[in-house]
Design an enzyme around this catalytic site. Structure first.
Site, PDB file in Angstrom:
ATOM      1  N   HIS A 265       0.713  -0.986   0.345  1.00  0.00           N
ATOM      2  CA  HIS A 265       0.603  -0.171   0.084  1.00  0.00           C
ATOM      3  C   HIS A 265       0.946   1.176   0.209  1.00  0.00           C
ATOM      4  CE1 HIS A 265      -3.523   3.148   1.274  1.00  0.00           C
ATOM      5  NE2 HIS A 265      -4.003   1.640   1.048  1.00  0.00           N
ATOM      6  N   ASP A 321      -7.891  -5.543  -0.074  1.00  0.00           N
ATOM      7  CA  ASP A 321      -8.796  -6.030  -1.183  1.00  0.00           C
ATOM      8  C   ASP A 321      -7.869  -7.343  -1.223  1.00  0.00           C
ATOM      9  OD1 ASP A 321      -9.338  -4.731  -2.466  1.00  0.00           O
ATOM     10  OD2 ASP A 321      -7.717  -3.451  -3.581  1.00  0.00           O
TER      11      ASP A 321
HETATM   12  N1  ACO Z   1       3.735  -7.948  -3.985  1.00  0.00           N
HETATM   13  C1  ACO Z   1       5.457  -7.733  -4.445  1.00  0.00           C
HETATM   14  N2  ACO Z   1       5.892  -6.832  -4.167  1.00  0.00           N
HETATM   15  C2  ACO Z   1       5.088  -5.097  -3.929  1.00  0.00           C
HETATM   16  C3  ACO Z   1       4.675  -5.744  -4.070  1.00  0.00           C
HETATM   17  C4  ACO Z   1       3.577  -6.493  -3.891  1.00  0.00           C
HETATM   18  N3  ACO Z   1       1.825  -6.488  -3.645  1.00  0.00           N
HETATM   19  N4  ACO Z   1       3.674  -4.257  -4.053  1.00  0.00           N
HETATM   20  C5  ACO Z   1       4.970  -3.088  -3.511  1.00  0.00           C
HETATM   21  N5  ACO Z   1       5.751  -3.995  -3.804  1.00  0.00           N
HETATM   22  C6  ACO Z   1       7.293  -3.580  -3.663  1.00  0.00           C
HETATM   23  C7  ACO Z   1       7.839  -3.097  -4.970  1.00  0.00           C
HETATM   24  O1  ACO Z   1       8.401  -4.050  -6.042  1.00  0.00           O
HETATM   25  C8  ACO Z   1       8.406  -2.268  -4.804  1.00  0.00           C
HETATM   26  O2  ACO Z   1       9.799  -3.375  -4.866  1.00  0.00           O
HETATM   27  P1  ACO Z   1      11.572  -2.762  -4.895  1.00  0.00           P
HETATM   28  O3  ACO Z   1      11.958  -1.066  -4.103  1.00  0.00           O
HETATM   29  O4  ACO Z   1      12.165  -3.049  -5.565  1.00  0.00           O
HETATM   30  O5  ACO Z   1      11.109  -2.410  -6.363  1.00  0.00           O
HETATM   31  C9  ACO Z   1       8.184  -1.781  -3.138  1.00  0.00           C
HETATM   32  O6  ACO Z   1       7.642  -2.591  -2.830  1.00  0.00           O
HETATM   33  C10 ACO Z   1       7.483  -0.015  -3.399  1.00  0.00           C
HETATM   34  O7  ACO Z   1       6.738  -0.700  -4.955  1.00  0.00           O
HETATM   35  P2  ACO Z   1       5.703  -0.106  -5.431  1.00  0.00           P
HETATM   36  O8  ACO Z   1       5.329  -0.635  -6.604  1.00  0.00           O
HETATM   37  O9  ACO Z   1       6.857   1.700  -5.000  1.00  0.00           O
HETATM   38  O10 ACO Z   1       5.016   0.862  -3.754  1.00  0.00           O
HETATM   39  P3  ACO Z   1       3.692   1.505  -4.457  1.00  0.00           P
HETATM   40  O11 ACO Z   1       3.781   2.572  -3.430  1.00  0.00           O
HETATM   41  O12 ACO Z   1       3.425   2.733  -5.792  1.00  0.00           O
HETATM   42  O13 ACO Z   1       2.543   0.746  -4.727  1.00  0.00           O
HETATM   43  C11 ACO Z   1       0.454  -0.508  -4.228  1.00  0.00           C
HETATM   44  C12 ACO Z   1       1.264   0.241  -3.898  1.00  0.00           C
HETATM   45  C13 ACO Z   1       0.158  -0.129  -6.262  1.00  0.00           C
HETATM   46  C14 ACO Z   1      -0.565  -0.472  -3.812  1.00  0.00           C
HETATM   47  C15 ACO Z   1       1.580  -1.828  -5.270  1.00  0.00           C
HETATM   48  O14 ACO Z   1       1.902  -2.100  -3.380  1.00  0.00           O
HETATM   49  C16 ACO Z   1       0.894  -2.693  -5.680  1.00  0.00           C
HETATM   50  O15 ACO Z   1       1.177  -3.212  -6.864  1.00  0.00           O
HETATM   51  N6  ACO Z   1       0.112  -3.967  -4.989  1.00  0.00           N
HETATM   52  C17 ACO Z   1      -0.457  -4.718  -5.131  1.00  0.00           C
HETATM   53  C18 ACO Z   1      -2.171  -4.249  -5.833  1.00  0.00           C
HETATM   54  C19 ACO Z   1      -2.924  -3.631  -4.971  1.00  0.00           C
HETATM   55  O16 ACO Z   1      -2.852  -5.071  -4.179  1.00  0.00           O
HETATM   56  N7  ACO Z   1      -3.829  -3.081  -5.371  1.00  0.00           N
HETATM   57  C20 ACO Z   1      -4.709  -2.708  -4.088  1.00  0.00           C
HETATM   58  C21 ACO Z   1      -3.706  -1.122  -3.116  1.00  0.00           C
HETATM   59  S1  ACO Z   1      -5.293  -1.142  -1.844  1.00  0.00           S
HETATM   60  C22 ACO Z   1      -6.829  -0.177  -2.925  1.00  0.00           C
HETATM   61  O17 ACO Z   1      -5.868   0.941  -3.660  1.00  0.00           O
HETATM   62  C23 ACO Z   1      -7.875  -0.540  -2.749  1.00  0.00           C
END
Ligand code: ACO
Length: 385
Positions: A265, A321
């Site tokens: 998140h 989610d």
């Molecule tokens: N699985 C594995 N690794 C993850 C995940 C995940 N779900 N989420 C973040 N990471 C890792 C990324 O790969 C990244 O690693 P790195 O630094 O080695 O490159 C680091 O954590 C940061 O990730 P970002 O994508 O930059 O974080 P951001 O704040 O942009 O993303 C998000 C937030 C989009 C929710 C992300 O965690 C994600 O894609 N999750 C999966 C989709 C999801 O569940 N979305 C629902 C969110 S809740 C809502 O909106 C209702």
């Protein structure tokens, strides 16, 4: 000519402050969620979706009379205009994503409402209440059409949550199922400046109408990095095929750097408080629907693996989610309908924040750092390679 500006970029607007708000607060460090000063756990225990929607819109808990009036108004708006049924019948089938059906139908509501273009706060507020009632009805009708079944007329004797389930499934829910749906609607109702709320607010800041702003918000909620994740979680759990395969599956996912849906998140760097409620509720639901046990066991295993592997290093925990879809699955609802159910709840937060911003509206208009060329000579067509 203006030269490129130099500035630091917060990719994805991370940490950017867009406005002030009293609607709700997300404490991402400690994992708390507050609506208008009230902790979400108190609201999920004691409130209802109707009361929580009133709270979000008007900033205070209603007294008895205010709540009864608000409920009566919501009930009076539950019926949908016939034009919307016709449009949905023509455009909705099992291959259309129901979020597309939903934003088309909300646009249709705007097209046939004679007061759509009245963007006074009073009229936008009335439309907000109408949409809180009607998005649930739309979601239910879309679910019925997808299943090849006849739409169910609303029942004015039922609460919002019970009527929503009744219109979707054709069966009046028992008290426990009604309460669980009510909790799900309460806990999804608002969540800071999330992508769909911001999208709706950006649209409304241009002084477009409420229906158009909500269409924008729905398009944004659909994506799998946001509300669309609840649907994708179920596909992942089905792909894993059982708790015994979860370690191996996760290893492969890590190798391909694929994100695990329902985890991580932008704001929470702790366990999402909503997942704290939904996890135990899902396990409770297994008693009612034993056939979902393999999926729930797989989810529980995946939760423990990810917390073990990614919580310390990357602060990744389950988000709202991860477990919410399993709750709807246990209620017998089709997987593709999970994100529309999210919209049926988040409409309260979207409209509350749009209405809060409107009286002191200022157009949202950020900039980009220009990194392209600036002094190219125009090349006539016959001289280009
Ligand atoms: N699985 C594995 N690794 C993850 C995940 C995940 N779900 N989420 C973040 N990471 C890792 C990324 O790969 C990244 O690693 P790195 O630094 O080695 O490159 C680091 O954590 C940061 O990730 P970002 O994508 O930059 O974080 P951001 O704040 O942009 O993303 C998000 C937030 C989009 C929710 C992300 O965690 C994600 O894609 N999750 C999966 C989709 C999801 O569940 N979305 C629902 C969110 S809740 C809502 O909106 C209702």
């Amino acid at each position: 000519m203006e030269w490129p500006i130099s500035a630091s970029i917060n990719k994805g607007l991370e940490g950017a402050i867009a406005c002030e708000s009293k609607v709700g607060y997300v404490d991402g460090v400690n994992g708390h969620l507050v609506y208008r000063g009230y902790d979400c756990f108190q609201l999920s225990d004691f409130s209802t979706f109707e009361e929580t929607s009133y709270l979000l819109l008007y900033g205070k808990l209603p007294n008895n009379q205010e709540l009864n009036d608000f409920k009566a108004k919501l009930i009076s708006y539950r019926e949908l205009p016939y034009e919307v049924f016709d449009a949905l019948r023509l455009t909705t089938n099992i291959n259309t994503h129901p979020m597309i059906s939903l934003y088309m139908a909300v646009g249709m509501l705007g097209a046939i409402d004679e007061k759509t273009e009245d963007i006074s706060v009073a009229n936008q507020e009335e439309i907000a209440i109408k949409l809180i009632a009607q998005i649930s009805s739309l979601v239910a009708v879309i679910a019925r059409i997808r299943a090849g079944k006849k739409p169910v007329k609303p029942d004015s004797s039922l609460s919002h949550a019970a009527n929503f389930l009744y219109m979707m499934t054709g069966k009046k829910p028992d008290a426990v199922t009604e309460k669980i749906m009510d909790i799900a609607l309460i806990l999804h109702a608002d969540h800071g400046m999330n992508a769909s709320t911001f999208t709706g607010m950006v649209a409304n800041s241009t002084l477009t109408d409420m229906y158009s702003s909500i269409v924008a918000a729905i398009t944004s909620l659909k994506g799998s990095l946001h509300g669309g994740a609840n649907e994708k979680v179920l596909y992942d759990l089905e792909e894993i095929g059982g708790p015994e395969n979860a370690e191996e599956w996760f290893k492969k996912v890590r190798e391909t750097k694929r994100k695990v849906m329902g985890f991580g998140h932008r704001v929470y760097k702790a366990y999402d408080p909503r997942a704290r409620v939904f996890g135990p509720l899902v396990r409770f639901m297994v008693e009612k629907r034993p056939e979902i046990k393999p999926l729930v066991d797989t989810a529980t295993k995946l939760d423990s693996i990810i917390v073990r592997e990614l919580a310390k290093e990357k602060k990744i925990f389950p988000n709202v989610d991860f477990y919410s879809g399993l709750i709807y699955k246990a209620m017998g609802i089709e997987t593709a309908m999970f994100t529309p159910i999210f919209a049926a709840s988040r409409i309260s937060g979207w409209t509350a924040r749009i209405l809060e911003y409107l009286p002191k509206n200022r157009l949202f208009r950020p900039r980009a750092v220009y990194t392209g060329d600036i002094k190219l000579e125009y090349i006539p067509l016959d001289k280009r390679v």
